[in-house]
Design an enzyme around this catalytic site. Structure first.
Site, PDB file in Angstrom:
ATOM      1  N   GLN A 167     -15.846  20.363  10.391  1.00 28.57           N
ATOM      2  CA  GLN A 167     -16.994  21.246  10.128  1.00 28.57           C
ATOM      3  C   GLN A 167     -16.938  21.725   8.681  1.00 28.57           C
ATOM      4  O   GLN A 167     -15.914  22.245   8.233  1.00 28.57           O
ATOM      5  CB  GLN A 167     -16.960  22.449  11.083  1.00 28.57           C
ATOM      6  N   HIS A 171     -26.175  18.669  15.163  1.00 29.48           N
ATOM      7  CA  HIS A 171     -26.747  17.542  14.427  1.00 29.48           C
ATOM      8  C   HIS A 171     -27.600  16.712  15.387  1.00 29.48           C
ATOM      9  O   HIS A 171     -27.168  16.424  16.509  1.00 29.48           O
ATOM     10  CB  HIS A 171     -25.642  16.630  13.889  1.00 29.48           C
ATOM     11  N   ASP A 178     -31.300  17.779   7.289  1.00 25.60           N
ATOM     12  CA  ASP A 178     -29.975  17.769   6.660  1.00 25.60           C
ATOM     13  C   ASP A 178     -30.124  17.237   5.233  1.00 25.60           C
ATOM     14  O   ASP A 178     -30.780  16.216   5.014  1.00 25.60           O
ATOM     15  CB  ASP A 178     -29.013  16.876   7.468  1.00 25.60           C
ATOM     16  N   ILE A 179     -29.534  17.945   4.289  1.00 22.47           N
ATOM     17  CA  ILE A 179     -29.714  17.602   2.870  1.00 22.47           C
ATOM     18  C   ILE A 179     -28.913  16.360   2.461  1.00 22.47           C
ATOM     19  O   ILE A 179     -29.231  15.715   1.449  1.00 22.47           O
ATOM     20  CB  ILE A 179     -29.337  18.839   2.000  1.00 22.47           C
ATOM     21  N   HIS A 212     -23.929  24.755  14.240  1.00 19.92           N
ATOM     22  CA  HIS A 212     -25.133  23.921  14.146  1.00 19.92           C
ATOM     23  C   HIS A 212     -24.973  22.655  14.957  1.00 19.92           C
ATOM     24  O   HIS A 212     -23.860  22.162  15.157  1.00 19.92           O
ATOM     25  CB  HIS A 212     -25.469  23.568  12.695  1.00 19.92           C
TER      26      HIS A 212
END
Ligand code: 5GP
Length: 138
Positions: free
Chosen positions: A96, A104, A33-34, A102
């Site tokens: 979201q 996490h 995750d960025i 996705h």
């Protein structure tokens, strides 16, 4: 709502924008995750284009959980985490922010997640170094 193929994760799947990859198989992709909420925050996405769990096929949903389990084990080992949080949000109303389903995967516990959701870009070199440790833990 119709699936938007221009969302950021669809672009990552097509190789149009980069990601720090952790794992890939026929049906799923996992990457860092960025804007992590904790060191070692990873994402798992299906290759199928679906916005939320409600539109996702049962097969892809099963594949995502299978991959999330693999990634969780690697994250736990690599980060020496006492616990793992798995969560996913369905729809903008639920928070979201990227409209491609996705999961996490985060080390530690919800109480220990100091950083807000999708709030601050992480240093790329730091993400690369953590990803290296996680990949070595598969
Ligand atoms: P959501 O809010 O949809 O549940 O989570 C989306 C997640 O994707 C956030 O945690 C956010 O930090 C992450 N994210 C957003 N844009 C990018 C990107 O371009 N690359 C990566 N690797 N993660 C992203």
């Amino acid at each position: 709502m119709a699936y938007d193929p221009q969302n950021i994760f669809a672009k990552i799947l097509r190789g149009e924008i980069p990601c720090i990859k952790l794992y890939e198989d026929e049906h799923t992709l996992s990457f860092m995750d960025i804007m992590p909420q904790a060191d070692g925050h990873a994402l798992v996405i299906p290759k199928e284009g679906a916005e939320t769990l409600l539109e996702l096929s049962d097969d892809s949903a099963a594949a995502c959980i299978k991959t999330a389990k693999k990634v969780a084990a690697a994250v736990k080992k690599a980060m020496d985490a006492p616990g793992i949080v798995i969560f996913q949000l369905n729809g903008a109303a639920a928070g979201q922010t990227v409209p491609h389903y996705h999961v996490h995967v985060l080390p530690s516990s919800l109480g220990a997640m100091g950083k807000g959701h999708a709030s601050k870009m992480e240093d790329q070199a730091k993400l690369q170094a953590i990803a290296e440790k996680i990949r070595a833990a598969f």
